[in-house]
Design an enzyme around this catalytic site. Structure first.
Site, PDB file in Angstrom:
ATOM      1  N   THR A 161      -1.752  -5.720 -13.943  1.00 43.15           N
ATOM      2  CA  THR A 161      -0.590  -6.235 -14.678  1.00 43.15           C
ATOM      3  C   THR A 161      -0.838  -6.157 -16.181  1.00 43.15           C
ATOM      4  O   THR A 161      -1.961  -5.935 -16.633  1.00 43.15           O
ATOM      5  CB  THR A 161      -0.355  -7.724 -14.318  1.00 43.15           C
ATOM      6  OG1 THR A 161      -1.541  -8.434 -14.693  1.00 43.15           O
ATOM      7  CG2 THR A 161      -0.090  -7.905 -12.828  1.00 43.15           C
ATOM      8  N   GLN A 178      22.015  -0.811 -22.037  1.00 43.01           N
ATOM      9  CA  GLN A 178      22.964  -1.387 -22.997  1.00 43.01           C
ATOM     10  C   GLN A 178      23.783  -0.286 -23.671  1.00 43.01           C
ATOM     11  O   GLN A 178      24.988  -0.436 -23.874  1.00 43.01           O
ATOM     12  CB  GLN A 178      22.185  -2.210 -24.048  1.00 43.01           C
ATOM     13  CG  GLN A 178      23.050  -3.087 -24.911  1.00 43.01           C
ATOM     14  CD  GLN A 178      23.666  -4.239 -24.114  1.00 43.01           C
ATOM     15  OE1 GLN A 178      23.224  -4.553 -23.020  1.00 43.01           O
ATOM     16  NE2 GLN A 178      24.712  -4.841 -24.663  1.00 43.01           N
ATOM     17  N   ILE A 205       0.833  -1.200   0.000  1.00 43.84           N
ATOM     18  CA  ILE A 205       0.000   0.000   0.000  1.00 43.84           C
ATOM     19  C   ILE A 205       0.876   1.262   0.000  1.00 43.84           C
ATOM     20  O   ILE A 205       1.585   1.541   0.967  1.00 43.84           O
ATOM     21  CB  ILE A 205      -0.986   0.016   1.194  1.00 43.84           C
ATOM     22  CG1 ILE A 205      -1.725  -1.325   1.288  1.00 43.84           C
ATOM     23  CG2 ILE A 205      -1.960   1.185   1.038  1.00 43.84           C
ATOM     24  CD1 ILE A 205      -2.488  -1.739   0.031  1.00 43.84           C
ATOM     25  N   GLU A 250      -1.304  -1.362 -10.575  1.00 39.50           N
ATOM     26  CA  GLU A 250      -2.583  -0.895 -11.122  1.00 39.50           C
ATOM     27  C   GLU A 250      -3.025  -1.743 -12.312  1.00 39.50           C
ATOM     28  O   GLU A 250      -3.490  -1.244 -13.322  1.00 39.50           O
ATOM     29  CB  GLU A 250      -2.524   0.604 -11.470  1.00 39.50           C
ATOM     30  CG  GLU A 250      -2.062   1.410 -10.264  1.00 39.50           C
ATOM     31  CD  GLU A 250      -2.711   2.783 -10.147  1.00 39.50           C
ATOM     32  OE1 GLU A 250      -3.760   3.003 -10.754  1.00 39.50           O
ATOM     33  OE2 GLU A 250      -2.153   3.622  -9.418  1.00 39.50           O
TER      34      GLU A 250
END
Lengths: 386, 260
Positions: free
Chosen positions: A369, A340, A155, A367
């Site tokens: 996936t 990279q 949270i 919020e």
């Protein structure tokens, strides 16, 4: 996109603020896992927490597009600072603003809007994330008080020195069809039995205040119910749709940061007597970053403009999921490319790129996936996906 | 009660490329510009003064069309209204002519108690306009204030010099210039940015101020820039290789340049 000259001036102001007040300190704060309360107050003074709040509570009554601009520009300097604003407004203020009673708004909104206080949004549990229906935290009504027992996790803004309350979803009974009745309840900080446990040790977002919460025989007055009894789940789903657009703005900030850092570095760093940016293998990858930044920005601000224009909820949901999915996955790709480009230095914490690399991953998780976004988009297309 | 006129200038962005026009004056039209950073301290101080009592802050600028950006920024920060003196004849004016235009504009504004300015502009950096203006308006001048207090209609400032710190005061109408030590300018808030759209800005020509074209511009300037050359880029410097005598070589170098 419908960006006005005022939006441009506002973007310039937040950019200046981020460069002067955030950039010089952020590496140290990240190392120390330090939540910068003073910075939250300064962001409050600028009106950032009150951007979309009504004027009667000290807000600016501004549009959602402006909030996305602020989150993008802060996120371009540091993702944790961006998420602190995003969660402060989208998860802290928004549910109270949308569903709170007059008394609840009067009690909590002025401090939240001014950046003097923060509120958390207690939805996720050890056994309930995207499946919010699996909520186990319970609240029972007893002698005019709600009594809560249970636990929440991950949270944001829930245990800082200035957290004033957490709005919590809890099972308040069972429906006739056997599904749980979920309601939202405001739990003020300092209520006996409500404990924000030790902050998480996270891969990224080190400046962000994130805690597991426990509730043991926590008593709050009956009027701390937020919105309607039994509507807690629906209310939080509505809150999450807006949050996805804001997370997309944060991801755009991350991509833009990668682009800025790479353009600068590839022009300076020389190998074999020439700047690495003269090598197509490097330059073309940086071109891809520019495409991601522009495409991501277009998707994000289109979704924000739909919300500001009051488009149908179904359209906004679809646009929000598409923007969130594209920008968060692009941000992860962008940090991999940028690391990279920086070579060995990209792996060193003395360069900011390492921090963005650590911070980006959670954009694909928080919020909703990427998998949840794909499911929602498929449903929006009318596919019979389960 | 203090109504304050703050002078603001639109200057080329110091981080960008600077160019000159064909008459060797600074190109203010073809470059990215902004409100001179040093003027933000004057706007901030003026706002602090009116917020502590009452009154209004009017920002005044002389410059090309884009100079409206400097006025708008000051209004976003919190100033109440703006005046922009815009006239093609003014281009190329020197400090003396600029101070004439400013003085006439301030007289036209009429209802003011204090004229406040920054330390200098970040482009010309001559720092003479406040003094010239005080002379033209017949007002006392308190320049280079790094601290300012007000008692009634008396203003007291601290002026930090190289050798001494002076405390100076004046009463009645006056011209005050402030340094970058006096305060920390605020950022324009979102509300300020939105509110600025509705604030009044008047645009005046030199005819509105009773000034003839022959009194301003390049032709009226007391001095003339004959030529300019960009400063050559910094050279690579001299690298001293330490072969056991590095310290001696460094000391010899410093001595040869009379640093030690």
């Amino acid at each position: 996109m419908t960006l006005t000259p005022e939006h441009a001036d506002f973007r310039a102001m937040v950019r200046d603020f981020a460069a002067e007040k955030v950039a010089p300190h952020v590496a140290q704060w990240d190392r120390d896992h330090h939540f910068p309360v003073e910075l939250v107050h300064e962001m409050g003074d600028l009106g950032l927490f009150g951007l979309t709040a009504p004027e009667e509570f000290g807000g600016a009554g501004g549009d959602f597009t402006s909030l996305c601009i602020a989150i993008e520009e802060l996120g371009r300097v540091d993702q944790s600072v961006g998420i602190t604003l995003e969660a402060g407004v989208g998860l802290g203020i928004a549910p109270l603003q949308a569903f709170g009673s007059d008394a609840q708004k009067k009690q909590w909104l002025p401090d939240l809007v001014a950046g003097r206080a923060l509120a958390g949004f207690g939805l996720t549990e050890p056994g309930a994330g995207s499946d919010a229906g699996g909520t186990r935290t319970r609240a029972r009504l007893e002698d005019g008080e709600w009594v809560l027992d249970g636990a929440k996790q991950f949270i944001t803004n829930s245990g800082s020195a200035i957290t004033s309350l957490v709005t919590v979803t809890a099972r308040t009974g069972d429906r006739p069809d056997g599904r749980p009745e979920i309601s939202a309840i405001c739990v003020p900080s300092g209520t006996p039995g409500f404990v924000a446990e030790k902050a998480y040790d996270k891969l990224g977002w080190h400046l962000s205040d994130t805690h597991p919460l426990t509730f043991t025989d926590v008593h709050v007055p009956e009027d701390h119910l937020l919105g309607e009894r039994g509507r807690g789940f629906a209310q939080f789903l509505a809150t999450l749709d807006d949050g996805r657009i804001a997370i997309a703005a944060l991801a755009v900030g991350c991509i833009q940061a990668c682009l800025d850092l790479c353009v600068e570095y590839a022009g300076q760093r020389t190998t074999f007597g020439v700047p690495i940016g003269s090598k197509q293998g490097v330059a073309f990858q940086i071109s891809d970053l520019a495409v991601m930044a522009e495409a991501g920005r277009a998707l994000t601000y289109q979704a924000a403009a739909m919300k500001d224009a009051g488009a149908p909820a179904k359209q906004i949901k679809q646009a929000a999921s598409i923007a969130k999915l594209y920008t968060s996955e692009s941000a992860v790709t962008a940090t991999r490319i940028a690391t990279q480009v920086f070579g060995g230095y990209g792996f060193m914490e003395e360069y900011p790129i390492a921090r963005f690399y650590r911070d980006a991953k959670v954009l694909e998780i928080g919020e909703g996936t990427s998998e949840v976004q794909r499911m929602l988009i498929a449903k929006g297309l009318g596919l019979p996906v389960e | 009660m203090a109504n304050i006129v703050v002078l603001v200038k639109y200057v080329p962005d110091a981080t960008g490329d600077r160019t000159f026009t064909s008459d060797n004056t600074v190109d203010r039209v073809g470059v990215d510009g902004l409100l001179s950073e040093l003027d933000e301290y004057a706007v901030e101080e003026a706002l602090k003064v009116v917020e502590a009592g009452d009154g209004e802050v009017t920002v005044l600028t002389v410059g090309p069309e884009q100079a409206a950006d400097a006025v708008r920024k000051a209004l976003q920060i919190g100033a109440h209204k703006g005046v922009h003196v815009l006239d093609d004849a003014i281009a190329g004016s020197d400090a003396a002519a600029t101070s004439l235009v400013l003085a006439k504009a301030i007289e036209k504004i009429a209802d003011y108690d204090i004229v406040m300015t920054g330390l200098a502009s970040t482009d010309g950096a001559m720092s003479v306009v406040p003094a010239m203006l005080a002379e033209r308006l017949g007002l006392p001048q308190l320049t280079f204030a790094s601290e300012l207090t007000i008692e009634g209609d008396t203003i007291r400032i601290r002026r930090d010099g190289d050798a001494a710190t002076e405390t100076i005061e004046a009463s009645g109408k006056m011209v005050v210039s402030v340094t970058d030590q006096i305060n920390e300018p605020r950022y324009p808030s979102f509300k300020g940015i939105m509110a600025a759209k509705k604030k009044p800005v008047e645009t005046w020509s030199i005819a509105d101020l009773g000034i003839e074209a022959s009194q301003v511009g390049t032709a009226a300037a007391w001095t003339k820039v004959l030529s300019f050359e960009p400063r050559p880029p910094r050279t690579a410097g001299e690298i001293v290789t330490d072969e056991g005598d590095g310290g001696t070589k460094l000391a010899e170098y410093l001595a040869s340049k009379k640093f030690v």
